[in-house]
Design an enzyme around this catalytic site. Structure first.
Site, PDB file in Angstrom:
ATOM      1  N   SER A 126      27.563 -12.511  50.085  1.00 22.10           N
ATOM      2  CA  SER A 126      28.049 -13.860  50.644  1.00 22.10           C
ATOM      3  C   SER A 126      27.054 -14.999  50.475  1.00 22.10           C
ATOM      4  O   SER A 126      27.468 -15.973  50.398  1.00 22.10           O
ATOM      5  CB  SER A 126      28.262 -13.768  52.196  1.00 22.10           C
ATOM      6  OG  SER A 126      26.851 -13.285  52.792  1.00 22.10           O
TER       7      SER A 126
ATOM      8  N   GLY B 137      25.738  -7.695  51.286  1.00 25.10           N
ATOM      9  CA  GLY B 137      25.076  -9.125  50.976  1.00 25.10           C
ATOM     10  C   GLY B 137      25.731  -9.876  49.767  1.00 25.10           C
ATOM     11  O   GLY B 137      24.826 -10.681  49.289  1.00 25.10           O
TER      12      GLY B 137
ATOM     13  N   SER C 148      11.540  -5.153  46.140  1.00 25.35           N
ATOM     14  CA  SER C 148      10.770  -6.320  45.823  1.00 25.35           C
ATOM     15  C   SER C 148       9.488  -6.124  44.983  1.00 25.35           C
ATOM     16  O   SER C 148       9.079  -4.928  45.366  1.00 25.35           O
ATOM     17  CB  SER C 148      10.730  -6.774  47.184  1.00 25.35           C
ATOM     18  OG  SER C 148       9.826  -8.083  47.261  1.00 25.35           O
TER      19      SER C 148
ATOM     20  N   TYR D 124       8.436  -6.254  55.922  1.00 24.58           N
ATOM     21  CA  TYR D 124       9.331  -6.400  54.956  1.00 24.58           C
ATOM     22  C   TYR D 124       8.936  -5.509  53.671  1.00 24.58           C
ATOM     23  O   TYR D 124       9.500  -4.946  53.230  1.00 24.58           O
ATOM     24  CB  TYR D 124       9.615  -7.955  54.536  1.00 24.58           C
ATOM     25  CG  TYR D 124      10.295  -8.357  53.488  1.00 24.58           C
ATOM     26  CD1 TYR D 124      11.631  -8.451  53.472  1.00 24.58           C
ATOM     27  CD2 TYR D 124       9.476  -8.570  52.030  1.00 24.58           C
ATOM     28  CE1 TYR D 124      12.360  -8.565  52.372  1.00 24.58           C
ATOM     29  CE2 TYR D 124      10.363  -8.812  51.070  1.00 24.58           C
ATOM     30  CZ  TYR D 124      11.792  -8.791  51.237  1.00 24.58           C
ATOM     31  OH  TYR D 124      12.585  -9.053  49.962  1.00 24.58           O
TER      32      TYR D 124
ATOM     33  N   ILE E 244      21.285 -13.747  45.829  1.00 23.61           N
ATOM     34  CA  ILE E 244      21.372 -12.673  44.589  1.00 23.61           C
ATOM     35  C   ILE E 244      22.503 -11.819  44.635  1.00 23.61           C
ATOM     36  O   ILE E 244      23.127 -11.959  43.520  1.00 23.61           O
ATOM     37  CB  ILE E 244      20.177 -11.803  44.865  1.00 23.61           C
ATOM     38  CG1 ILE E 244      18.627 -12.361  44.987  1.00 23.61           C
ATOM     39  CG2 ILE E 244      20.156 -10.810  43.699  1.00 23.61           C
ATOM     40  CD1 ILE E 244      18.201 -13.085  43.853  1.00 23.61           C
ATOM     41  N   GLY E 245      23.194 -11.568  45.860  1.00 27.59           N
ATOM     42  CA  GLY E 245      24.166 -10.769  46.013  1.00 27.59           C
ATOM     43  C   GLY E 245      25.730 -11.588  45.284  1.00 27.59           C
ATOM     44  O   GLY E 245      26.472 -11.085  44.694  1.00 27.59           O
TER      45      GLY E 245
END
Ligand SMILES: NC(=O)c1ccc[n+]([C@@H]2O[C@H](COP(=O)([O-])OP(=O)(O)OC[C@H]3O[C@@H](n4cnc5c(N)ncnc54)[C@H](OP(=O)(O)O)[C@@H]3O)[C@@H](O)[C@H]2O)c1
Length: 334
Positions: free
Chosen positions: A11, A9, A171, A193, A14-15
């Site tokens: 792209s 992730g 999270s 989630y 946070i990544g």
């Protein structure tokens, strides 16, 4: 030898911020961007190289919600690298989030307001769907695809003479009450989630128990509430912008509103500098930002027990066996 860091992730959000910050901290790294969209990944690579031409940045294409893609990417990584020093399992989704306006309004006038706003506990439901592999998409993306990636990459990550770090973006929304070992994919509930992030926390604890001796140290982080594509799915960016003055004020009381991906990456960067042996397996490391905008890291003991963590791990191993058999059978038939 350059240290190798793999980031899923990478792209956006946070990544992406993590990748930029990592290269600012250490321009001798080899950063491998694990992304599903090659166009985006190439653009990120070009951007990173434009600001730091001496760094080494490569790309591996992987859709973590698709098992064939995970197996293919793992094969590629095993051909390219002998060792991974840091692995950030950061890719994640929160599809079609629905904000419970009634719960939101009633929380404003409750004593729990800071907790509820910091964790979004009880405020969000999502609409999940089933992937081509027959798995719930949120579970497949946030947990299982990464778990399979870990299993495939074990030879690159587990070296007793040289510790490696596995860092999961979890999270504050991970909540025990939304998780059920009997429905680990959360196919029957409305908060996949939260369930997936709780499963991540359990899995990290179990991986420490089973792999510390082999040099693998796993940690979980929460980036706080940062404005990214994920949060723009909850309310549009314009509404976030209109709410910003209130959030800035609220931040004097609630340090979870990191707001920018750069701030959100604080705990992920902090862990990069720690000796993995010194970390506590049952602690969540959380990015926090003061009312004046300074970043720091806070810790929280996770609300879980080792027995449940081990059971969760065993269920994932069973599921892994099942999906491997299914894939082998379908390969034989075709
Ligand atoms: N933002 C927050 O407030 C917040 C709070 C707590 C936790 N988190 C966690 O932080 C992590 C990063 O999220 P973010 O806020 O930065 O959101 P984001 O901007 O939407 O980034 C998510 C990243 O995951 C990638 N991704 C999604 N599904 C994927 C798949 N199937 N295969 C491979 N890559 C996939 C996305 O790729 P594409 O660019 O191709 O879409 C993107 O790079 C997530 O795990 C999220 O749960 C975020």
């Amino acid at each position: 030898m350059r240290k190798v860091v793999l980031v899923t992730g990478a792209s956006s959000g946070i990544g992406l911020a993590l990748c930029k910050r990592l290269l600012e901290e250490d321009d001798e790294l080899h950063l491998c961007l694990a992304c599903r969209n090659m166009g985006k990944a190439e653009a990120v690579r070009a951007d990173l190289l434009a600001s730091q031409p001496t760094v080494e940045v490569s790309i591996v294409q992987v859709d973590v919600s698709n098992l064939q893609s995970v197996f293919r990417a793992s094969r590629e990584l095993k051909q390219r690298f002998q060792r991974l020093d840091y692995v950030y399992f950061n890719a994640g989704i929160m599809p079609n989030p629905q904000l419970n306006i009634r719960a939101l309004l009633s929380s404003i006038f409750s004593r729990n307001v800071i907790h509820v706003f910091s964790t979004a506990e009880g405020l969000l439901t999502q609409q999940d769907k089933v992937t081509a592999d027959g798995l719930q998409e949120v579970f497949a993306t946030n947990v299982f695809g990464h778990f399979i990636l870990f299993r495939e990459l074990e030879p690159l990550i587990c070296h007793s003479d040289h510790p490696s770090q596995l860092i999961w973006t979890s999270s504050r929304n991970a909540n025990r009450s939304n998780f059920n070992l009997e429905d680990i994919q959360h196919s029957k509930g409305q908060e996949p989630y939260s369930s997936s992030k709780y499963a991540t926390d359990l899995l990290s604890v179990a991986l420490n128990k089973n792999f510390n001796r082999q040099g693998l140290y796993s940690s979980v982080v929460c980036p706080g509430t940062a404005l990214t594509n994920l949060t723009y799915g909850i309310v549009p960016s314009l509404i976030w912008t209109l709410m910003l003055p209130f959030i800035w004020l609220f931040r004097f009381f609630a340090n979870a509103f990191t707001l920018t991906p750069y701030n959100g990456a604080e705990a992920l960067i902090w862990l990069f500098h720690q000796k993995p042996e010194s970390l506590s397996p049952r602690t969540k490391y959380m990015s926090a930002t003061t009312g004046f905008g300074s970043n720091y890291v806070i810790t929280q003991k996770m609300d879980l027990d080792e027995e449940t963590a081990e059971q969760c791990y065993q269920i994932l191993l069973e599921l892994e066996k099942h999906v491997r058999t299914t894939i082998q059978n379908s390969d034989h038939q075709s």
